[in-house]
Scaffold this motif. Structure first.
Motif, short mmCIF file in Angstrom:
data_model
loop_
_atom_site.label_atom_id
_atom_site.label_comp_id
_atom_site.label_asym_id
_atom_site.label_seq_id
_atom_site.Cartn_x
_atom_site.Cartn_y
_atom_site.Cartn_z
N ASP A 94 -6.01 -2.84 -3.53
CA ASP A 94 -6.83 -2.36 -4.72
C ASP A 94 -5.85 -1.56 -5.55
OD1 ASP A 94 -9.32 -3.32 -3.76
OD2 ASP A 94 -9.86 -1.41 -2.65
N LEU A 106 -3.26 0.69 -3.31
CA LEU A 106 -3.78 0.91 -1.77
C LEU A 106 -4.53 -0.18 -1.17
CD1 LEU A 106 -5.56 4.34 -2.70
CD2 LEU A 106 -3.08 4.18 -1.70
N ASP A 153 -5.85 1.81 -7.40
CA ASP A 153 -6.31 3.21 -7.44
C ASP A 153 -6.27 4.07 -8.45
OD1 ASP A 153 -8.36 5.24 -6.20
OD2 ASP A 153 -6.58 6.06 -5.91
N HIS A 181 -7.96 2.64 0.69
CA HIS A 181 -8.87 3.29 -0.71
C HIS A 181 -10.01 3.67 -0.08
CE1 HIS A 181 -10.41 1.67 -4.86
NE2 HIS A 181 -9.91 3.03 -4.81
N LYS A 207 -9.73 7.21 1.21
CA LYS A 207 -9.53 8.35 0.11
C LYS A 207 -11.01 8.48 -0.44
CE LYS A 207 -7.80 8.99 -4.52
NZ LYS A 207 -7.31 8.44 -5.64
N CYS A 236 1.03 -1.09 -0.05
CA CYS A 236 0.21 0.24 0.07
C CYS A 236 1.08 1.33 -0.11
CB CYS A 236 -0.88 0.09 1.25
SG CYS A 236 -1.81 1.40 1.43
#
Length: 103
Positions: A55, A78, A57, A83, A86, A32
């Motif tokens: 993920d 992330l 992103d 995520h 965010k 991440c």
């Protein structure tokens, strides 16, 4: 181009996205990037039987910048927690303090 749920779903299931996503994960060493910026390390254990922990992103969102959807420079890895943070998912306040997408 990616405004409806169906369009997004089709994109995220595409071979082009799956390939680009793997390149981003490999480039970021399955870590991440937000945790890393905060001095923490969060990695994926690569277990295919476990729920997805990382993920990829889009830094500039695909609904505002569809031309960047498959650009590695517009992607970062992330963890699910970062995520969600965010995008302010599951937060009590949906109001954004800062919206850098307009800049």
């Amino acid at each position: 181009m990616y405004k409806t749920k169906e369009q997004k779903k089709k994109f995220y299931k595409s071979g082009a996205w799956q390939s680009t996503r793997m390149k981003a994960l490999e480039r970021d060493n399955y870590e991440c990037q937000e945790c890393k910026r905060q001095g923490r390390v969060y990695t994926d254990n690569h277990d295919p039987d476990k729920h997805k922990r990382l993920d990829v992103d889009h830094i500039k969102e695909i609904y505002t910048h569809p031309e960047l959807a498959l650009e590695l420079d517009n992607l970062e890895t992330l963890c699910v927690k970062c995520h969600n943070k965010k995008h302010r998912r599951f937060s009590k306040s949906k109001k954004k303090e800062w919206d850098d997408e307009k800049w």
